[in-house]
Each structure stands twice: as structure tokens, then as C-alpha cells.
Write a protein that holds these residues in place. Structure first.
Motif, PDB file in Angstrom:
ATOM      1  N   GLY A   1     -11.481 -38.650  34.118  1.00  0.00           N
ATOM      2  CA  GLY A   1     -10.814 -37.485  34.686  1.00  0.00           C
ATOM      3  C   GLY A   1      -9.849 -37.832  35.806  1.00  0.00           C
ATOM      4  O   GLY A   1      -8.828 -37.167  35.998  1.00  0.00           O
ATOM      5  N   SER A   2     -10.142 -38.917  36.531  1.00  0.00           N
ATOM      6  CA  SER A   2      -9.305 -39.245  37.699  1.00  0.00           C
ATOM      7  C   SER A   2      -7.906 -39.710  37.299  1.00  0.00           C
ATOM      8  O   SER A   2      -6.994 -39.722  38.117  1.00  0.00           O
ATOM      9  CB  SER A   2      -9.991 -40.334  38.529  1.00  0.00           C
ATOM     10  N   ASN A   3      -7.718 -40.074  36.016  1.00  0.00           N
ATOM     11  CA  ASN A   3      -6.387 -40.507  35.558  1.00  0.00           C
ATOM     12  C   ASN A   3      -5.510 -39.330  35.124  1.00  0.00           C
ATOM     13  O   ASN A   3      -4.411 -39.531  34.613  1.00  0.00           O
ATOM     14  CB  ASN A   3      -6.504 -41.459  34.361  1.00  0.00           C
ATOM     15  N   PHE A   4      -6.016 -38.094  35.268  1.00  0.00           N
ATOM     16  CA  PHE A   4      -5.309 -36.947  34.713  1.00  0.00           C
ATOM     17  C   PHE A   4      -5.091 -35.850  35.732  1.00  0.00           C
ATOM     18  O   PHE A   4      -5.836 -35.728  36.690  1.00  0.00           O
ATOM     19  CB  PHE A   4      -6.108 -36.359  33.539  1.00  0.00           C
ATOM     20  N   ARG A   5      -4.024 -35.053  35.478  1.00  0.00           N
ATOM     21  CA  ARG A   5      -3.890 -33.796  36.212  1.00  0.00           C
ATOM     22  C   ARG A   5      -3.849 -32.695  35.164  1.00  0.00           C
ATOM     23  O   ARG A   5      -3.462 -32.932  34.015  1.00  0.00           O
ATOM     24  CB  ARG A   5      -2.606 -33.779  37.042  1.00  0.00           C
ATOM     25  N   GLU A   6      -4.240 -31.497  35.564  1.00  0.00           N
ATOM     26  CA  GLU A   6      -4.225 -30.402  34.591  1.00  0.00           C
ATOM     27  C   GLU A   6      -2.778 -30.056  34.259  1.00  0.00           C
ATOM     28  O   GLU A   6      -1.912 -30.071  35.126  1.00  0.00           O
ATOM     29  CB  GLU A   6      -4.946 -29.180  35.181  1.00  0.00           C
ATOM     30  N   ARG A   7      -2.529 -29.777  32.974  1.00  0.00           N
ATOM     31  CA  ARG A   7      -1.176 -29.430  32.549  1.00  0.00           C
ATOM     32  C   ARG A   7      -0.778 -28.131  33.234  1.00  0.00           C
ATOM     33  O   ARG A   7      -1.515 -27.159  33.219  1.00  0.00           O
ATOM     34  CB  ARG A   7      -1.191 -29.226  31.038  1.00  0.00           C
ATOM     35  N   GLU A   8       0.383 -28.155  33.820  1.00  0.00           N
ATOM     36  CA  GLU A   8       0.805 -27.027  34.645  1.00  0.00           C
ATOM     37  C   GLU A   8       1.095 -25.800  33.771  1.00  0.00           C
ATOM     38  O   GLU A   8       1.740 -25.902  32.741  1.00  0.00           O
ATOM     39  CB  GLU A   8       2.090 -27.482  35.357  1.00  0.00           C
ATOM     40  N   ALA A   9       0.586 -24.656  34.197  1.00  0.00           N
ATOM     41  CA  ALA A   9       0.907 -23.427  33.481  1.00  0.00           C
ATOM     42  C   ALA A   9       2.291 -22.963  33.924  1.00  0.00           C
ATOM     43  O   ALA A   9       2.730 -23.282  35.014  1.00  0.00           O
ATOM     44  CB  ALA A   9      -0.135 -22.360  33.788  1.00  0.00           C
ATOM     45  N   LEU A  10       2.950 -22.229  33.060  1.00  0.00           N
ATOM     46  CA  LEU A  10       4.275 -21.719  33.428  1.00  0.00           C
ATOM     47  C   LEU A  10       4.119 -20.414  34.181  1.00  0.00           C
ATOM     48  O   LEU A  10       3.359 -19.548  33.775  1.00  0.00           O
ATOM     49  CB  LEU A  10       5.086 -21.427  32.166  1.00  0.00           C
ATOM     50  N   ARG A  11       4.845 -20.284  35.252  1.00  0.00           N
ATOM     51  CA  ARG A  11       4.839 -18.975  35.917  1.00  0.00           C
ATOM     52  C   ARG A  11       5.754 -18.033  35.154  1.00  0.00           C
ATOM     53  O   ARG A  11       6.781 -18.454  34.646  1.00  0.00           O
ATOM     54  CB  ARG A  11       5.357 -19.122  37.348  1.00  0.00           C
ATOM     55  N   ILE A  12       5.346 -16.779  35.091  1.00  0.00           N
ATOM     56  CA  ILE A  12       6.241 -15.812  34.455  1.00  0.00           C
ATOM     57  C   ILE A  12       7.365 -15.554  35.441  1.00  0.00           C
ATOM     58  O   ILE A  12       7.150 -15.023  36.515  1.00  0.00           O
ATOM     59  CB  ILE A  12       5.501 -14.507  34.122  1.00  0.00           C
ATOM     60  N   ASP A  13       8.535 -16.021  35.078  1.00  0.00           N
ATOM     61  CA  ASP A  13       9.647 -15.977  36.016  1.00  0.00           C
ATOM     62  C   ASP A  13      10.817 -15.293  35.316  1.00  0.00           C
ATOM     63  O   ASP A  13      11.374 -15.830  34.361  1.00  0.00           O
ATOM     64  CB  ASP A  13      10.010 -17.421  36.386  1.00  0.00           C
ATOM     65  N   PRO A  14      11.179 -14.099  35.766  1.00  0.00           N
ATOM     66  CA  PRO A  14      12.255 -13.370  35.082  1.00  0.00           C
ATOM     67  C   PRO A  14      13.590 -14.130  35.095  1.00  0.00           C
ATOM     68  O   PRO A  14      14.476 -13.844  34.312  1.00  0.00           O
ATOM     69  CB  PRO A  14      12.371 -12.059  35.873  1.00  0.00           C
ATOM     70  N   LYS A  15      13.712 -15.127  35.983  1.00  0.00           N
ATOM     71  CA  LYS A  15      14.970 -15.886  36.033  1.00  0.00           C
ATOM     72  C   LYS A  15      15.029 -16.951  34.936  1.00  0.00           C
ATOM     73  O   LYS A  15      16.069 -17.547  34.689  1.00  0.00           O
ATOM     74  CB  LYS A  15      15.107 -16.591  37.389  1.00  0.00           C
ATOM     75  N   LEU A  16      13.890 -17.225  34.323  1.00  0.00           N
ATOM     76  CA  LEU A  16      13.834 -18.269  33.303  1.00  0.00           C
ATOM     77  C   LEU A  16      14.567 -17.787  32.058  1.00  0.00           C
ATOM     78  O   LEU A  16      14.227 -16.757  31.497  1.00  0.00           O
ATOM     79  CB  LEU A  16      12.366 -18.524  32.958  1.00  0.00           C
ATOM     80  N   SER A  17      15.577 -18.511  31.634  1.00  0.00           N
ATOM     81  CA  SER A  17      16.365 -18.037  30.506  1.00  0.00           C
ATOM     82  C   SER A  17      16.526 -19.123  29.456  1.00  0.00           C
ATOM     83  O   SER A  17      16.723 -20.291  29.785  1.00  0.00           O
ATOM     84  CB  SER A  17      17.747 -17.606  30.999  1.00  0.00           C
ATOM     85  N   LEU A  18      16.447 -18.708  28.195  1.00  0.00           N
ATOM     86  CA  LEU A  18      16.717 -19.642  27.105  1.00  0.00           C
ATOM     87  C   LEU A  18      18.219 -19.843  26.959  1.00  0.00           C
ATOM     88  O   LEU A  18      18.674 -20.737  26.293  1.00  0.00           O
ATOM     89  CB  LEU A  18      16.158 -19.093  25.791  1.00  0.00           C
TER      90      LEU A  18
END
Length: 446
Positions: free
Chosen positions: A61-78
Motif C-alpha cells: 500500500g505504501s507504494n500507492f496513492r488513491e486515484r484522484e476523483a474528479l471534482r464536478i467543475d462547471p468550467k471543465l469543458s470537452l
């Protein structure tokens, strides 16, 4: 350092290289993503499956970090390069300094509904009108695209009929590139590792395919329409925050031909069809209760995260190869509680207060869960048989409730009725429902 206490299903990113595994361990590179399957034998150790190679084994476990969740961000655009309706002059003013390959897309002021691709080359701005033809977009009548995302992707790799390859998007003020964010947080998958197979479903927004991603069987939802893809970005953000054995797991997204959302494959399809095609001779009462408990535990997890589902129904429950029911389609799952478009609400599943005053809450999800219980114990029948949608609204308002399905255990029917209390406050929480269902399961059933 505090011990990490991760549950099965958590996705983790490797912080360092591990190329010489001992017996029972698996190799991985820095940045690789692994899914935890369960605890290991020693403290701080986990059993994990490598998302790319499919290998399973022990990791520290010490070799890993939890995969970051995405924040719901209205500025995020495809489509951060899309500037909406602006004139050619305004576009020229925005494209400064005029580096070769700097570009934006705008909606034409002169021809509303048509798009224009504006590109800098040799200190000039070229305006290419994008023509909408047979439901596709084209600049030169040779290359055709389903949507703008596709078109930009193509001209970023090929010059085609335009002055130069697109090199640098001019972002609209206040937007951030979803692609960059997905890449950074580890949710952008590699198109070359995806093989698409048969179509297994037609969603309202496009086809759902069976496929394989890096050796794992997956389901792929493809959304071609730009606007819808943008809305689904929110669904994806919600899904990156959730890990639970009774929620369909998101593996990531691919940006190509619009947006592909890649999830684990649920080979036995949705619960309505599963029950209808097998019927009461093939599915025992115990199995029905197991399904109700599976869904309840998934909903309890959403409840703990203060998320609403808003479209809980047997059609949105999928069954895995080993017969576990999981909740899918967080399309409407939102943190907020005001409904969007009332015409789209599934009336037979929606609580009266949500239909009347758009008040959505965990309690309105509990109402829908009661209807889902009825669907399960009637082996996938349409609720309120032979009643029209407007009759259902009217009768339920006047206190009408469905009869129990044939051979439904009385205690299960009592649970349904408690979910259909007119006063939302009187309905049980998913946590309470789970206790009651576990008691029911511990009784002897045929």
C-alpha cells in the motif's frame, strides 16, 4: 504514518517503479493504475489487479496513492476552444499572438447554427465555414465528422484542406480543458488498448458496445453529440468518486468520436430482462432477495455520499456474470435536489412530491426503490399494469398503492408499502431497509 485502510474496488496509482516482484507480487511502473481486490496477508499489503495487464497479485500500500476523483467543475469543458456566437472580427482579436496553428471554433453570426473554424497561419487568420450536411459536419465535402470534437481531433493530426495542422487551442475565457484534467487524474484511457465488439444496447444518447480494454471485458457508452457529451462529463465526475461492489465501476473515458465512457461489463444484462426471460421457475425467492439487498447496499453507499440517483428502476440495474446486481446510469445522479426537465421523469417510479414540486431527496429515491422491489417480485412486470401514466399520477395522489405481486412474501410487501408513505419523512432510510432485508434473507425460503 497512518495506515491506509482502502476497501476492495478502490483504484490506486503507483508512486514508484516495481519491476522485480517477489513471489506472489506483481510488477508495475510509476503511474500505472491498479484496482484493489482485497486485503493481503500482511499489514499494509493488498491483493490488486493491474488495470492494464489484468495481472493479479500482492502489492504494498505504501507504494500507492488513491486515484484522484474528479471534482464536478462547471468550467471543465470537452471543447475549451469553442467560443459560441462571436463575429469574425472578434475571433481575430482573440487569436493573438498569431502563432501558426493557433485556432478556435465559433458559431457564425451571419449563418446562425453554422460553425466556423478560425486558424492562424503566416500572421493571417483563415476562416473555414463548417457546413452541416446529412447530420454530419464538413469543411471540404471530402472529410465528414459527427461532431466538432471529432473534427478538431482530425485536423490536429492531418492538414487536409486547411492552411495548417491545428496546434494550439485558444481557450474560451473561464474554461478548462477536460482532456488535460482527465489525463492528469488518470481517467483518460488509451484508445489503442480498446477493441470494440457487438452493440449490446441502444441508450437514449447513442449505442452501448461490448468491448475489451487491456484484456478486461468492458462496456462502452459512446456519446457523439457535443452538448450531451458535455453533460455526461458530469456523470463521469460523479462516477470517479464512487467505489462499491453494487455500483457499476467506471474504468475511464476516451475522447475520440465524441466521448466514450468505459465501465466494467455486466454480462447478464439489465434486471428487467434477466427476470422476464428466466421467470419464477428459474429464480428462487432467495435470489430475488439477494438482488434487492444488492441494490439497497449500493443505494446506501450513494446515500452516505449525499448523492441522489433519481432514476432508480429495474432497467437501470445490471447483473454481473456471477449474478450480482449493480446500479448503473448515474445520468441523473446529482448532489443538488432540483429536477431539470419534468417531461423526462419516469412517472411510475417517481415519488409524488418529486412530480409535484420537483423535491428530490434520498426519500424520493426510497419511493422508487419500493417500485423496484415490486418489479423484482413480479419478475420484471411493468409497474401499475394496464394503467396509463396520467391515471397513475392521479390515483397515487388519492392514496392508491399497487397490490402485492403473486407469491410475494408479506414482509416484503410491508417493506414496499413503507417506501410508499405519502409523507417522505415516514419512509425508511436505505440503512434501515438493509437491516429489514437482511432479516428477511435469514428466514428459510423455498
Amino acid at each position: 504514518m497512518a495506515m491506509k485502510n482502502w476497501t476492495a474496488g478502490t483504484q490506486c496509482v503507483a508512486k514508484k517503479e516495481h519491476s522485480k516482484p517477489k513471489a506472489g507480487e506483481i510488477p508495475y511502473h510509476k503511474g500505472d493504475i491498479l484496482t484493489l481486490v482485497g486485503p493481503g496477508t500482511r499489514k499494509g499489503e493488498y491483493r490488486a489487479r493491474h488495470n492494464t495487464t489484468g495481472d493479479e497479485g500482492l502489492v504494498s500500500g505504501s507504494n500507492f496513492r488513491e486515484r484522484e476523483a474528479l471534482r464536478i467543475d462547471p468550467k471543465l469543458s470537452l471543447m475549451p476552444w469553442f467560443h459560441g456566437k462571436i463575429s469574425g472580427m472578434q475571433a481575430v482579436c482573440k487569436l493573438k499572438p498569431m502563432d501558426d496553428g493557433l485556432f478556435l471554433v465559433r458559431e457564425s453570426v451571419r449563418h446562425p447554427g453554422d460553425f466556423v473554424l478560425c486558424v492562424c497561419f503566416h500572421q493571417k487568420v483563415f476562416h473555414y465555414r463548417v457546413i452541416f450536411q446529412n447530420n454530419k459536419l464538413t469543411i471540404d465535402n471530402k472529410e465528414f465528422f459527427y461532431n466538432l470534437i471529432d473534427m478538431i481531433e482530425f485536423y490536429s493530426r492531418n492538414r487536409g484542406a486547411i492552411a495548417t495542422v491545428l496546434l494550439k487551442p485558444k481557450k474560451k475565457e473561464g474554461t478548462k480543458s477536460a482532456e488535460t484534467k482527465l489525463l492528469k487524474s488518470g481517467w483518460l484511457l488509451d484508445l489503442s488498448k480498446l477493441t470494440l465488439g457487438e452493440v449490446i444496447g441502444e441508450g437514449e444518447f447513442g449505442a452501448v458496445f461490448e468491448g475489451e480494454y487491456a484484456g478486461q471485458r468492458v462496456a462502452v457508452k459512446n456519446i457523439k453529440c457535443d452538448v450531451t457529451a458535455q453533460a455526461f462529463l458530469e456523470e463521469t465526475s460523479v462516477m470517479t468518486n464512487l467505489h462499491h461492489k453494487n455500483l457499476v465501476q467506471l474504468l475511464g473515458v476516451i475522447l475520440h468520436n465524441g466521448l466514450h465512457i468505459v465501465t466494467e461489463l455486466m454480462t447478464k444484462g439489465n434486471l428487467v430482462n434477466f427476470l422476464r426471460t428466466r421467470g419464477r421457475f428459474a429464480v428462487s425467492a432467495t435470489q430475488l432477495l439477494r438482488f434487492t439487498l444488492d441494490v439497497c447496499e449500493g443505494m446506501e453507499h450513494l446515500e452516505s455520499k449525499k448523492l441522489l440517483h433519481r432514476d432508480l428502476a429495474a432497467r437501470n440495474i445490471l447483473v454481473s456474470e456471477d449474478g450480482v446486481a449493480k446500479i448503473s446510469d448515474f445520468g441523473l445522479a446529482k448532489v443538488s435536489s432540483t429536477a431539470t426537465d419534468n417531461s423526462k421523469l419516469p412517472v411510475k417510479w417517481t415519488a409524488p412530491e418529486a412530480l409535484k414540486s420537483k423535491k428530490f431527496s434520498t426519500q424520493s429515491d426510497v419511493w422508487s426503490y419500493g417500485v423496484l422491489l415490486w418489479e423484482i417480485f413480479s419478475f420484471g412486470r411493468q409497474p401499475y399494469p394496464k394503467m396509463s401514466v396520467s391515471d397513475v399520477r392521479e390515483c397515487v395522489d388519492q392514496g392508491y398503492r399497487m397490490e402485492p405481486p403473486d407469491e410475494c412474501p408479506p414482509d416484503v410487501y410491508a417493506i414496499m408499502m413503507s417506501c410508499w408513505e405519502t409523507d417522505p419523512k415516514k419512509r425508511p432510510s436505505f440503512h434501515k431497509l438493509r437491516d429489514r432485508l437482511e432479516k428477511e434473507l435469514s428466514k428459510p425460503h423455498t
